[in-house]
Scaffold this motif. Sequence first.
Motif, PDB file in Angstrom:
ATOM      1  N   ALA A 162       0.835  -1.209   0.000  1.00 31.58           N
ATOM      2  CA  ALA A 162       0.000   0.000   0.000  1.00 31.58           C
ATOM      3  C   ALA A 162       0.867   1.257   0.000  1.00 31.58           C
ATOM      4  O   ALA A 162       0.575   2.225  -0.720  1.00 31.58           O
ATOM      5  CB  ALA A 162      -0.925  -0.012   1.210  1.00 31.58           C
ATOM      6  N   LYS A 163       1.951   1.249   0.785  1.00 35.13           N
ATOM      7  CA  LYS A 163       2.864   2.407   0.829  1.00 35.13           C
ATOM      8  C   LYS A 163       3.559   2.608  -0.513  1.00 35.13           C
ATOM      9  O   LYS A 163       3.705   3.736  -0.983  1.00 35.13           O
ATOM     10  CB  LYS A 163       3.899   2.217   1.936  1.00 35.13           C
ATOM     11  N   ARG A 164       4.001   1.515  -1.118  1.00 39.43           N
ATOM     12  CA  ARG A 164       4.676   1.594  -2.418  1.00 39.43           C
ATOM     13  C   ARG A 164       3.722   2.107  -3.505  1.00 39.43           C
ATOM     14  O   ARG A 164       4.123   2.888  -4.376  1.00 39.43           O
ATOM     15  CB  ARG A 164       5.221   0.213  -2.801  1.00 39.43           C
ATOM     16  N   LYS A 165       2.473   1.669  -3.424  1.00 33.76           N
ATOM     17  CA  LYS A 165       1.468   2.132  -4.385  1.00 33.76           C
ATOM     18  C   LYS A 165       1.223   3.629  -4.232  1.00 33.76           C
ATOM     19  O   LYS A 165       1.070   4.359  -5.221  1.00 33.76           O
ATOM     20  CB  LYS A 165       0.171   1.362  -4.172  1.00 33.76           C
ATOM     21  N   ALA A 169       3.041   7.826  -7.708  1.00 30.86           N
ATOM     22  CA  ALA A 169       2.846   9.126  -8.376  1.00 30.86           C
ATOM     23  C   ALA A 169       4.073  10.019  -8.177  1.00 30.86           C
ATOM     24  O   ALA A 169       4.559  10.659  -9.128  1.00 30.86           O
ATOM     25  CB  ALA A 169       1.602   9.814  -7.825  1.00 30.86           C
ATOM     26  N   GLU A 170       4.588  10.058  -6.954  1.00 33.66           N
ATOM     27  CA  GLU A 170       5.778  10.868  -6.660  1.00 33.66           C
ATOM     28  C   GLU A 170       6.997  10.323  -7.389  1.00 33.66           C
ATOM     29  O   GLU A 170       7.842  11.092  -7.870  1.00 33.66           O
ATOM     30  CB  GLU A 170       6.026  10.863  -5.150  1.00 33.66           C
ATOM     31  N   ILE A 172       7.001   8.772 -10.313  1.00 33.40           N
ATOM     32  CA  ILE A 172       6.871   9.159 -11.730  1.00 33.40           C
ATOM     33  C   ILE A 172       7.252  10.622 -11.923  1.00 33.40           C
ATOM     34  O   ILE A 172       7.940  10.983 -12.892  1.00 33.40           O
ATOM     35  CB  ILE A 172       5.443   8.883 -12.226  1.00 33.40           C
ATOM     36  N   GLU A 173       6.826  11.489 -10.993  1.00 32.85           N
ATOM     37  CA  GLU A 173       7.136  12.922 -11.093  1.00 32.85           C
ATOM     38  C   GLU A 173       8.643  13.168 -11.033  1.00 32.85           C
ATOM     39  O   GLU A 173       9.183  13.980 -11.790  1.00 32.85           O
ATOM     40  CB  GLU A 173       6.439  13.687  -9.958  1.00 32.85           C
ATOM     41  N   GLU A 174       9.317  12.490 -10.110  1.00 34.36           N
ATOM     42  CA  GLU A 174      10.764  12.671  -9.966  1.00 34.36           C
ATOM     43  C   GLU A 174      11.500  12.179 -11.208  1.00 34.36           C
ATOM     44  O   GLU A 174      12.489  12.784 -11.632  1.00 34.36           O
ATOM     45  CB  GLU A 174      11.274  11.925  -8.727  1.00 34.36           C
ATOM     46  N   ARG A 175      11.026  11.100 -11.789  1.00 30.41           N
ATOM     47  CA  ARG A 175      11.670  10.580 -13.006  1.00 30.41           C
ATOM     48  C   ARG A 175      11.434  11.499 -14.192  1.00 30.41           C
ATOM     49  O   ARG A 175      12.290  11.623 -15.068  1.00 30.41           O
ATOM     50  CB  ARG A 175      11.144   9.176 -13.307  1.00 30.41           C
ATOM     51  N   LYS A 176      10.259  12.153 -14.214  1.00 24.99           N
ATOM     52  CA  LYS A 176       9.985  13.128 -15.286  1.00 24.99           C
ATOM     53  C   LYS A 176      10.943  14.304 -15.214  1.00 24.99           C
ATOM     54  O   LYS A 176      11.288  14.916 -16.228  1.00 24.99           O
ATOM     55  CB  LYS A 176       8.543  13.629 -15.173  1.00 24.99           C
ATOM     56  N   LYS A 177      11.367  14.662 -13.997  1.00 22.98           N
ATOM     57  CA  LYS A 177      12.318  15.762 -13.799  1.00 22.98           C
ATOM     58  C   LYS A 177      13.728  15.378 -14.242  1.00 22.98           C
ATOM     59  O   LYS A 177      14.625  16.217 -14.266  1.00 22.98           O
ATOM     60  CB  LYS A 177      12.357  16.170 -12.326  1.00 22.98           C
ATOM     61  N   GLY A 178      13.913  14.108 -14.579  1.00 21.89           N
ATOM     62  CA  GLY A 178      15.217  13.640 -15.035  1.00 21.89           C
ATOM     63  C   GLY A 178      16.096  13.101 -13.923  1.00 21.89           C
ATOM     64  O   GLY A 178      17.282  12.837 -14.148  1.00 21.89           O
ATOM     65  N   LYS A 179      15.525  12.918 -12.752  1.00 23.85           N
ATOM     66  CA  LYS A 179      16.310  12.431 -11.618  1.00 23.85           C
ATOM     67  C   LYS A 179      16.259  10.905 -11.545  1.00 23.85           C
ATOM     68  O   LYS A 179      15.358  10.272 -12.084  1.00 23.85           O
ATOM     69  CB  LYS A 179      15.775  13.030 -10.311  1.00 23.85           C
ATOM     70  N   ILE A 180      17.249  10.351 -10.851  1.00 17.92           N
ATOM     71  CA  ILE A 180      17.278   8.905 -10.617  1.00 17.92           C
ATOM     72  C   ILE A 180      16.412   8.638  -9.390  1.00 17.92           C
ATOM     73  O   ILE A 180      16.744   9.054  -8.280  1.00 17.92           O
ATOM     74  CB  ILE A 180      18.717   8.411 -10.383  1.00 17.92           C
ATOM     75  N   ALA A 181      15.297   7.967  -9.576  1.00 17.78           N
ATOM     76  CA  ALA A 181      14.366   7.698  -8.482  1.00 17.78           C
ATOM     77  C   ALA A 181      13.943   6.238  -8.510  1.00 17.78           C
ATOM     78  O   ALA A 181      13.695   5.681  -9.579  1.00 17.78           O
ATOM     79  CB  ALA A 181      13.137   8.609  -8.590  1.00 17.78           C
ATOM     80  N   PHE A 182      13.881   5.640  -7.324  1.00 16.21           N
ATOM     81  CA  PHE A 182      13.437   4.256  -7.209  1.00 16.21           C
ATOM     82  C   PHE A 182      12.889   4.017  -5.802  1.00 16.21           C
ATOM     83  O   PHE A 182      13.147   4.801  -4.872  1.00 16.21           O
ATOM     84  CB  PHE A 182      14.581   3.273  -7.510  1.00 16.21           C
ATOM     85  N   LEU A 183      12.128   2.937  -5.670  1.00 14.54           N
ATOM     86  CA  LEU A 183      11.549   2.574  -4.379  1.00 14.54           C
ATOM     87  C   LEU A 183      12.429   1.533  -3.707  1.00 14.54           C
ATOM     88  O   LEU A 183      12.787   0.524  -4.321  1.00 14.54           O
ATOM     89  CB  LEU A 183      10.143   2.013  -4.555  1.00 14.54           C
ATOM     90  N   LYS A 184      12.768   1.798  -2.459  1.00 17.61           N
ATOM     91  CA  LYS A 184      13.534   0.853  -1.658  1.00 17.61           C
ATOM     92  C   LYS A 184      12.688   0.452  -0.464  1.00 17.61           C
ATOM     93  O   LYS A 184      12.527   1.230   0.475  1.00 17.61           O
ATOM     94  CB  LYS A 184      14.850   1.483  -1.204  1.00 17.61           C
ATOM     95  N   TYR A 185      12.106  -0.733  -0.540  1.00 18.98           N
ATOM     96  CA  TYR A 185      11.149  -1.246   0.438  1.00 18.98           C
ATOM     97  C   TYR A 185       9.959  -0.297   0.519  1.00 18.98           C
ATOM     98  O   TYR A 185       9.168  -0.240  -0.411  1.00 18.98           O
ATOM     99  CB  TYR A 185      11.816  -1.472   1.791  1.00 18.98           C
ATOM    100  N   LYS A 187      10.302   3.175   1.050  1.00 19.31           N
ATOM    101  CA  LYS A 187      10.830   4.542   0.965  1.00 19.31           C
ATOM    102  C   LYS A 187      11.133   4.905  -0.484  1.00 19.31           C
ATOM    103  O   LYS A 187      11.505   4.050  -1.290  1.00 19.31           O
ATOM    104  CB  LYS A 187      12.102   4.683   1.798  1.00 19.31           C
ATOM    105  N   LEU A 188      10.958   6.194  -0.803  1.00 14.67           N
ATOM    106  CA  LEU A 188      11.322   6.702  -2.124  1.00 14.67           C
ATOM    107  C   LEU A 188      12.721   7.299  -2.056  1.00 14.67           C
ATOM    108  O   LEU A 188      12.990   8.197  -1.256  1.00 14.67           O
ATOM    109  CB  LEU A 188      10.321   7.779  -2.573  1.00 14.67           C
ATOM    110  N   VAL A 189      13.614   6.799  -2.882  1.00 17.98           N
ATOM    111  CA  VAL A 189      14.999   7.274  -2.923  1.00 17.98           C
ATOM    112  C   VAL A 189      15.193   8.082  -4.207  1.00 17.98           C
ATOM    113  O   VAL A 189      14.909   7.594  -5.300  1.00 17.98           O
ATOM    114  CB  VAL A 189      15.998   6.101  -2.882  1.00 17.98           C
TER     115      VAL A 189
END
Length: 248
Positions: A162-165, A169-170, A172-185, A187-189
Amino acid sequence: METQFQLLFDKMKLEMQQQSVEITESITNNIMSRLEEKLIPIIEENKSLKLKIETQEKEIEYLKREKRNNNIIIFGVDETEKTTLELMDMLKKTFKNDINIDIEDNAINNLYRLGKKSIEGNKPRPVFCSFVNGWKKNEIMKNKKHLKKIYVTEDYPKEILAKRKALQAELIEERKKGKIAFLKYDKLVVKETINEKRKRETSSSLLSSDLQPKKQQATASLANRTNVFDVMRMRSNSLTNAPTNKQQ
C-alpha cells in the motif's frame, strides 16, 4: 462596644479563613507529594515497558522481512500445469532461456499458485516461489528486466504494498524531472543524475573563480592605500626639514 465586637468578630473570621486556606493547601500538597512518590515508579515502569514493546515490534518487523527475504512473486506464468513439478519445470526453463540462470530442484523451498482459480481461467494466478537461500533470488531480481513473458517482484506485506502504491505518483514525477528515483522497500529514494552533479560542480567552480579576482582587487587597493600614506609621510618629512636646511 458593639462596633468593637463586630471588628473583633470580623478579624477572627478572616484569621480562620486564612488558617483554613493554609490547612487546605498543606493537606493538598501532602497528598500530591505522596501521590507523586507512588506514581514515580509506575511512570518509570511504563517507560521501560514502552521501550520493550518498541524493541519487540522492531524484532517482529525484522523477522517478517527475513522470512520474506528469499521469496519472489511471479506474474504471467501460463496456468497449464497439472502438478507442482510441472510448474517448477516451466519456471526452470523460462529462467534458463531468458536470463541463463539454472535452478536446481533443491534450491526451491516452496512453490504454489496464489488465490483461487477463476471460473473463466483467462488470467493466470501469480506464483509464489520461496528459495532455500537468497543467492538465486538475488540473481533473478538483478536480471528480471530481461525476462520476456513473465514479471517478477519481491514478496512484500500488504501494508508495504500500500505504501509503495501511494509513492508511485511521486516516483513518476521525480523521473519526469530527469532524476534517478526508485523505491527501496517502503521509501522513495531520489538521487542526482551525473549531468546535475557536473552542473553543480561547474557552478561552484565558477563562483569561486569570480570571487578570487575580487579578493585580489581588494588586496591591491589596500596595498595602494598604504603606498599613498607612505608618500604623504615622505612629503610631510621633507616639508618639516626644509626651513631648518635654509637657516643652516
